[in-house]
Write a protein that holds these residues in place. Structure first.
Motif, PDB file in Angstrom:
ATOM      1  N   PHE A 125      66.333  -3.025  37.565  1.00 62.23           N
ATOM      2  CA  PHE A 125      67.536  -2.625  36.832  1.00 62.23           C
ATOM      3  C   PHE A 125      67.309  -1.232  36.255  1.00 62.23           C
ATOM      4  N   THR A 126      68.194  -0.290  36.586  1.00 60.95           N
ATOM      5  CA  THR A 126      67.932   1.104  36.244  1.00 60.95           C
ATOM      6  C   THR A 126      68.381   1.496  34.829  1.00 60.95           C
ATOM      7  N   GLY A 127      69.241   0.685  34.210  1.00 67.87           N
ATOM      8  CA  GLY A 127      69.707   1.042  32.862  1.00 67.87           C
ATOM      9  C   GLY A 127      70.548   2.301  32.894  1.00 67.87           C
ATOM     10  N   THR A 128      70.372   3.133  31.873  1.00 68.18           N
ATOM     11  CA  THR A 128      71.145   4.372  31.775  1.00 68.18           C
ATOM     12  C   THR A 128      70.219   5.553  32.010  1.00 68.18           C
ATOM     13  N   ALA A 129      70.588   6.415  32.909  1.00 68.87           N
ATOM     14  CA  ALA A 129      69.761   7.576  33.264  1.00 68.87           C
ATOM     15  C   ALA A 129      68.311   7.148  33.520  1.00 68.87           C
ATOM     16  N   ASP A 162      76.649  12.145  31.098  1.00 71.38           N
ATOM     17  CA  ASP A 162      77.356  12.932  32.097  1.00 71.38           C
ATOM     18  C   ASP A 162      76.896  12.458  33.473  1.00 71.38           C
ATOM     19  N   ALA A 163      77.865  12.082  34.321  1.00 72.45           N
ATOM     20  CA  ALA A 163      77.514  11.477  35.609  1.00 72.45           C
ATOM     21  C   ALA A 163      76.676  12.428  36.462  1.00 72.45           C
ATOM     22  N   GLU A 164      76.912  13.742  36.317  1.00 75.07           N
ATOM     23  CA  GLU A 164      76.187  14.688  37.166  1.00 75.07           C
ATOM     24  C   GLU A 164      74.830  15.098  36.614  1.00 75.07           C
ATOM     25  N   THR A 165      74.827  15.507  35.337  1.00 77.50           N
ATOM     26  CA  THR A 165      73.577  16.040  34.778  1.00 77.50           C
ATOM     27  C   THR A 165      72.711  14.964  34.129  1.00 77.50           C
ATOM     28  N   GLY A 166      73.299  13.799  33.810  1.00 74.36           N
ATOM     29  CA  GLY A 166      72.539  12.763  33.113  1.00 74.36           C
ATOM     30  C   GLY A 166      72.369  13.060  31.632  1.00 74.36           C
TER      31      GLY A 166
END
Ligand SMILES: *[C@@H]1O[C@H](CO)[C@@H](O)[C@H](O)[C@H]1NC(C)=O
Ligand SMILES: *[C@@H]1O[C@H](CO)[C@@H](O)[C@H](O)[C@H]1NC(C)=O
Ligand SMILES: CC(=O)N[C@H]1CO[C@H](CO)[C@@H](O)[C@@H]1O
Length: 399
Positions: A125-129, A162-166
């Motif tokens: 499970f990757t979680g957030t960023a 941010d979906a692109e930069t994390g």
């Protein structure tokens, strides 16, 4: 100019006065515990003991797998809870808990004061960023009896990135990124396998799901679509909360709105959806319409500042309530030293309507946590009480 200001000022006062009469009076009365006799534990036919372990702290929610006799708890860190709690506008994501986990208690395997238990791992499970973390609140689950599996639907208050930069976003303006995570496990669970993330604009201020199956559920949004700002602040008073229906294939849509702080809802064994209002001290009962919208059939007045509901094997509903709502805030700020009173109620459907009964109360905060969930094991008669803030859980054995 001044005149307008006076007028605006006056109408705000008038508005507040009306709001107080209509909504807040009960809330303030419940908050201060006025006019209530709060009984000591010794008045009730239970012997209670706390179970303490660093893994069993701040367990907001519980669910019992009747077939495998595993009690699932969503546990956290009591101090970190007060830093990252998006529903009440606490947004310090760097200070959020690093140890949230689903913990399983084998309730037929007593060990010393407690029971055999383990915290479930979430490999992959990757979680957030990529942090692999969960920020747990409420959850529910379904047993897939033929397959011998259990599907859990967990609310996960992720930080927004941010979906692109994390990069982490400004939470005071965008709020958290709350999602519902579908995980699967089974008998003698040691791990949770991640299956799906439900991310949807209508999952905005969630506190618990009521599972309809592994792929669909109702979720209560305590503040409706309002994650931040004045509308968030006033959502309980203006009744901006909702219950939303989500399905993996078709997405989410609000099923009923206009609710004042809807909290830990459940699906009854009678197929109805029971939604407590923390502000009004009532439980609204809804029927499911063919398009999955909800239609209110009844309001049960309970007269307490309420929290989360649970259903036992017999269909009785158990309610965690706060006899003195304001004590909860003290406990929230200082969880390790709190002795807030706690109450559990039972709502039973009988011919002629619902009967609400107090089943246990702890005026002095002797053994019960500031319970946010109470669960009844119908097989043994035990009560389990857990709390979003308290650093322990409690089990009460019938005398
Ligand atoms: C957030 O929490 C961290 C760690 O506890 C603390 O150092 C920091 O001051 C907090 N930030 C704010 C804005 O409160
Ligand atoms: C919220 O989480 C989902 C699922 O991980 C992700 O796709 C989305 O980009 C996230 N949104 C924000 C604003 O963090
Ligand atoms: C599972 C659930 O809905 N938990 C709620 C229980 O009540 C507390 C306090 O009101 C809420 O913070 C939780 O979200």
């Amino acid at each position: 100019m001044a005149n307008i200001a006076v007028k605006v000022g006056l109408s705000v006062v008038a508005l507040l006065a009306v709001l107080f009469q209509v909504y807040l009076k009960d809330a303030v009365w419940f908050g201060l515990g006025i006019g209530r006799t709060i009984q000591p534990l010794s008045d009730f036919p239970y012997t209670c003991r706390a179970i303490r372990d660093p893994r069993l702290e701040a367990c907001e929610d519980m669910w019992l797998s009747e077939s495998t006799r595993q009690l699932f708890l969503a546990c956290s860190d009591p101090v970190a809870r007060g830093k990252w709690m998006p529903t009440v506008g606490d947004f310090n994501y760097t200070a959020r808990s690093q140890k949230d986990a689903i913990v399983v208690l084998d309730i037929d395997k007593p060990v010393e004061q407690g029971f055999a238990f383990r915290a479930l791992k979430t490999p992959g499970f990757t979680g957030t960023a990529g942090d692999g973390l969960l920020s747990l609140v409420g959850f529910s689950a379904v047993e897939n009896i033929d397959e011998g599996t259990i599907s859990l639907l967990l609310i996960n208050n992720r930080p927004s990135v941010d979906a692109e930069t994390g990069a982490y976003l400004d939470h005071a303006s965008v709020g958290a990124n709350s999602t519902v995570e579908l995980f699967e496990t089974g008998l003698e669970a040691t791990e949770l396998k991640h299956v799906h993330t439900f991310a949807n604009q209508h999952i905005a201020s969630p506190n618990r799901v009521a599972a309809m199956g592994r792929d669909s559920f109702y979720v209560s949004n305590s503040h409706g679509p309002n994650k931040v700002g004045l509308k968030h602040l006033f959502a309980p008073i203006i009744g901006a909360g909702d219950v939303t229906f989500c399905d993996k294939a078709t997405g989410c849509k609000p099923a009923v709105g206009g609710l004042s702080f809807p909290n830990g809802l459940v699906r009854g064994l009678d197929g109805l959806i029971y939604v407590p209002s923390s502000l009004l001290g009532t439980v609204d009962v809804f029927r499911i319409l063919p398009d999955n919208a909800l239609e209110k059939v009844e309001t049960i007045p309970v007269g307490f500042s309420l929290d989360n509901l649970s259903v036992d094997k017999n269909g009785d509903i158990f309610v965690a309530a706060f006899p003195v709502g304001l004590e909860v805030y003290k406990a929230y700020k200082d969880p390790y030293n709190a002795h807030a009173p706690a109450t559990a109620l039972r709502i039973r459907k009988q011919e002629g309507g619902y009967v609400v009964e107090k089943i246990i109360e702890d005026a002095l905060g002797e053994a019960l946590p500031v319970a946010t969930t109470v669960l009844h094991d119908a097989k043994t008669g035990r009560l389990f009480l857990s709390s979003v803030i308290s650093p322990f859980i409690t089990v009460c054995e019938p005398k």
